[in-house]
Design a protein around this motif. Structure first.
Motif, short mmCIF file in Angstrom:
data_model
loop_
_atom_site.label_atom_id
_atom_site.label_comp_id
_atom_site.label_asym_id
_atom_site.label_seq_id
_atom_site.Cartn_x
_atom_site.Cartn_y
_atom_site.Cartn_z
N ASP A 240 0.81 -1.23 0.00
CA ASP A 240 0.00 0.00 0.00
C ASP A 240 0.84 1.27 0.00
O ASP A 240 0.43 2.29 -0.57
N ILE A 241 1.99 1.23 0.62
CA ILE A 241 2.82 2.44 0.71
C ILE A 241 3.57 2.70 -0.59
O ILE A 241 3.72 3.86 -1.00
N THR A 242 4.01 1.64 -1.28
CA THR A 242 4.90 1.81 -2.43
C THR A 242 4.27 1.51 -3.78
O THR A 242 4.91 1.73 -4.81
N LYS A 243 3.03 1.03 -3.82
CA LYS A 243 2.42 0.66 -5.10
C LYS A 243 2.04 1.91 -5.91
O LYS A 243 1.96 3.01 -5.37
N PRO A 244 1.80 1.75 -7.22
CA PRO A 244 1.34 2.88 -8.03
C PRO A 244 0.06 3.49 -7.45
O PRO A 244 -0.86 2.77 -7.08
N LYS A 245 0.05 4.80 -7.33
CA LYS A 245 -1.05 5.57 -6.73
C LYS A 245 -1.27 5.19 -5.26
O LYS A 245 -2.34 5.43 -4.71
N GLY A 246 -0.24 4.61 -4.66
CA GLY A 246 -0.25 4.34 -3.21
C GLY A 246 0.18 5.58 -2.45
O GLY A 246 0.27 6.68 -3.00
N GLY A 247 0.49 5.41 -1.18
CA GLY A 247 0.81 6.55 -0.33
C GLY A 247 1.93 7.42 -0.85
O GLY A 247 1.80 8.65 -0.94
N GLY A 252 3.73 11.64 -1.88
CA GLY A 252 5.15 11.82 -1.58
C GLY A 252 5.47 11.47 -0.13
O GLY A 252 4.62 11.04 0.64
N THR A 253 6.72 11.68 0.24
CA THR A 253 7.11 11.38 1.62
C THR A 253 6.39 12.29 2.62
O THR A 253 6.26 11.95 3.80
N ALA A 254 5.90 13.44 2.14
CA ALA A 254 5.18 14.37 3.03
C ALA A 254 3.83 13.82 3.46
O ALA A 254 3.11 14.46 4.24
N VAL A 255 3.47 12.63 2.98
CA VAL A 255 2.28 11.94 3.50
C VAL A 255 2.42 11.72 5.01
O VAL A 255 1.43 11.54 5.73
N LYS A 281 -2.16 22.04 6.38
CA LYS A 281 -1.92 22.99 5.29
C LYS A 281 -0.64 22.68 4.51
O LYS A 281 -0.47 23.15 3.39
N ILE A 282 0.27 21.90 5.12
CA ILE A 282 1.56 21.65 4.47
C ILE A 282 1.79 20.17 4.16
O ILE A 282 2.82 19.80 3.60
N ALA A 283 0.83 19.31 4.51
CA ALA A 283 0.99 17.87 4.34
C ALA A 283 1.01 17.45 2.87
O ALA A 283 0.66 18.22 1.98
N GLY A 284 1.41 16.21 2.65
CA GLY A 284 1.45 15.68 1.29
C GLY A 284 0.10 15.76 0.60
O GLY A 284 0.01 16.04 -0.60
N GLU A 285 -0.96 15.53 1.37
CA GLU A 285 -2.31 15.64 0.80
C GLU A 285 -2.58 17.06 0.34
O GLU A 285 -3.23 17.28 -0.70
N ALA A 286 -2.07 18.05 1.08
CA ALA A 286 -2.26 19.45 0.71
C ALA A 286 -1.48 19.78 -0.57
O ALA A 286 -1.96 20.55 -1.41
N ILE A 287 -0.30 19.21 -0.71
CA ILE A 287 0.47 19.42 -1.94
C ILE A 287 -0.29 18.86 -3.14
O ILE A 287 -0.41 19.51 -4.19
N TYR A 330 9.25 15.05 2.95
CA TYR A 330 8.72 15.16 4.32
C TYR A 330 9.68 15.92 5.22
O TYR A 330 9.29 16.84 5.96
N GLU A 331 10.95 15.52 5.21
CA GLU A 331 11.91 16.15 6.10
C GLU A 331 12.04 17.65 5.82
O GLU A 331 12.13 18.47 6.75
N SER A 332 12.08 18.02 4.54
CA SER A 332 12.20 19.43 4.18
C SER A 332 10.94 20.19 4.56
O SER A 332 11.01 21.32 5.08
N ASP A 333 9.79 19.59 4.26
CA ASP A 333 8.50 20.18 4.57
C ASP A 333 8.38 20.47 6.06
O ASP A 333 7.94 21.55 6.49
N TRP A 334 8.80 19.50 6.86
CA TRP A 334 8.76 19.65 8.32
C TRP A 334 9.79 20.66 8.81
O TRP A 334 9.49 21.56 9.60
#
Length: 587
Positions: A240-247, A252-255, A281-287, A330-334
């Protein structure tokens, strides 16, 4: 295969046959062994005795999925200990297909004004790589986004490059080594530990590779390799994490922003809280949703390097559909967001772009800015002020040089007591008071605080490879030890660390990784050998650090984490010292 030595004292070049000792080593295992064998532990990191080693992984340059990885190694200007920093890029693939097992930069030129470029190409007549030098001084002191296109204009569209930004020229502790991505952006990094400054100290600005005509990687048992490759692909594409259209492919890692925020483990405002009110506001879903609104379509992520099928690298676009940056990890976003109290996604994207432009590690840079905020240089949440501090670093002003030295040094200069660092390196985006296992990794890894060294987040937060209670101390020494050893092997295999998600849950995927390595090398390794080899790498790294003056006292968390309860769980880091000591004592 060869060991390629380039001595910058006299710009001499030497190709060496690979010694038997290094025959089965690659990636991190090889960089760490060469550092141990050849670098005096008490050497100055920016002096003539330190060396910068690049080594590709066992399966790098092959058709193995997500395998275009390179390890950069040396003595760290940031920690004073051994360092390996891993990255994925076309340059890694190109170095491997040239059959260069390790490229070693050594010595220092007497001329400190001239910066050099190194150009590698395949000499068909000689049956080996050709090494040429060029004056790269004209590329210094400039934005890497300005410089990178000029390299492609000069050497052709086929090339790839490794280099340092102005931060490496200045000798900053937070200077990374930059590589191009598949779209030719200077955006892939061996970011941690200041190795960009080791490159800059040797007055090497770029290493350019043109791999046209190169013979490729030799595979001893092609059938076994192909069998392992299929197992690995199947595992990656079904998880689920690595499949196409998965997390990862979707967000992205910002998930992880929302996930860690919900768990109370997202460090906020210089590690003063575990939750950030602006996380959504800054999460992967927001991107993802921001791009959808601005572009009018769903935009899934892309690969950072050849052969990547996880494809977790995103691109952030502005309201006019123009690219702001790629990518917002994720790391940069955080680091540039929650840790600084900033919830403006576009501002975070601009800061990521500036870090790439100046050659800065986003984790160390974001943590340093947060410490400066705590010191009152600018207030928390001041995005414009944070951007200005990045420009200070890029210009090499007095303040910029203090900040460029890294979180711990800047914190001491600015009189801050809450300095989230271990062995001189700032902590990444997981609060150790809320996730105790990752805290054990931060404290004990040979690399300074580093989540990738032993990613216990997998079972503690994501329930991958089992489930562990993040707030409990029970079993955390064994958990961190196992993850550190396995990670050392993965970093040597040439695979991206994200294969850990599918191979921890899917046994055939784990076996696939082993089969691929055995296929390339002709070995007969088993799952037991993964831990054995990883443990041997850790022991070598530990021995170097001990010779450099590190003791058990360096395997400790900052004092404030032991006495300041972290909201919302109001936990302190209470893992006993004997648990921390057991990680390596029982290795």
């Amino acid at each position: 295969m060869w060991i390629l030595r380039i001595n910058m004292t006299d710009r001499s070049v030497k190709f060496e046959d690979v010694p038997e000792k290094y025959k089965y080593l690659a990636g991190r295992g090889l960089t760490s062994q060469i550092v141990y064998d050849e670098v005096p532990p008490l050497a100055h990191p920016l002096g003539p005795s330190n060396k910068l080693i690049f080594a590709t992984g066992i399966v790098t340059g092959t058709s193995a999925p997500t395998s275009a990885r390179v390890s950069a190694g040396g003595k760290s200007p940031l920690t004073g200990g051994i360092k390996e920093s891993n990255a994925g890029s076309p340059w890694a693939h190109d170095l491997a297909v040239m059959r260069i097992k390790a490229l070693i930069l050594e010595g220092l030129p007497e001329d400190k004004k001239t910066f050099w470029g190194i150009h590698l190409s395949w000499d068909a007549d000689a049956g080996k790589p050709k090494v040429d030098f060029f004056d790269a001084t004209e590329y210094t002191g400039k934005d890497l986004y300005e410089v990178a296109p000029k390299l492609f204009e000069r050497f052709g569209d086929r090339i790839s490059f490794a280099g340092c930004g102005v931060s490496g020229e200045y000798g900053y502790g937070n200077a990374g080594i930059v590589y191009n991505d598949l779209a030719k952006r200077p955006s892939r990094y061996s970011g941690r530990g200041g190795l960009g400054s080791v490159m800059g100290s040797k007055r090497v600005k770029f290493i350019v590779i043109d791999a046209k005509g190169a013979p490729g990687v030799e595979i001893v048992d092609k059938a076994l390799f192909d069998e392992g490759r299929k197992k690995m692909i199947d595992a990656i594409r079904s998880h689920d994490i690595t499949k196409p259209k998965g997390g990862l492919n979707s967000f992205g890692t910002a998930v992880l922003v929302n996930i860690l925020n919900e768990a109370g483990g997202l460090p906020t405002r210089n590690f003063s809280s575990g939750r950030f009110e602006g996380a959504a506001k800054i999460a992967g879903e927001a991107i993802f949703e921001t791009n959808k609104q601005r572009l009018g379509k769903d935009l899934y992520n892309h690969a950072c390097s050849p052969g990547c099928i996880i494809q977790c690298s995103n691109t952030l676009y502005d309201e006019n559909g123009k690219e702001i940056t790629s990518c917002v990890e994720y790391e940069s976003d955080w680091a540039l967001g929650a840790n600084c109290g900033i919830d403006d996604l576009d501002a975070i994207g601009e800061m990521v772009q500036l870090c790439n432009a100046y050659g800065l590690d986003t984790i160390e840079t974001g943590c340093t800015i947060a410490v400066a905020m705590e010191a009152g240089v600018i207030p928390f949440g001041d995005a414009k002020g944070a951007i200005q501090l990045l420009h200070e670093m890029g210009k090499g002003t007095h303040l910029g040089r203090i900040l460029g030295a890294g979180t711990e040094t800047a914190g001491k200069v600015l009189g801050v007591t809450r300095i989230p660092a271990v062995k001189g390196q700032s902590m990444p985006a997981y609060e150790p008071r809320a996730v105790k296992g990752i805290g054990v990794t931060y404290a004990t890894t040979t690399m300074g605080a580093d989540h990738t060294a032993g990613y216990t987040i997998a079972p503690e937060i994501l329930s991958v490879g089992g489930k562990a209670d993040p707030l409990s101390n029970e079993g955390k020494a064994a958990l961190s030890r196992a993850f550190q050893a396995t990670t050392a092997f993965i970093d040597s295999s040439g695979h991206c660390l994200f294969i850990a998600f599918p191979i921890l849950d899917i046994a055939s995927g784990y076996q696939g990784m082993i089969d691929e390595c055995n296929g390339v090398l002709g070995t007969k390794w088993t799952a037991d050998d993964v831990l054995r080899i990883g443990s041997e790498i850790l022991k070598v790294e530990r021995a170097f650090n001990e010779a450099a003056g590190f003791t058990k006292a360096h395997d400790r968390m900052p004092e404030f984490m032991k006495r300041e309860p972290l909201p919302p769980h109001n936990q302190v880091f209470d893992v006993p010292d004997e648990v921390l000591d057991a990680v390596y004592a029982e290795l």
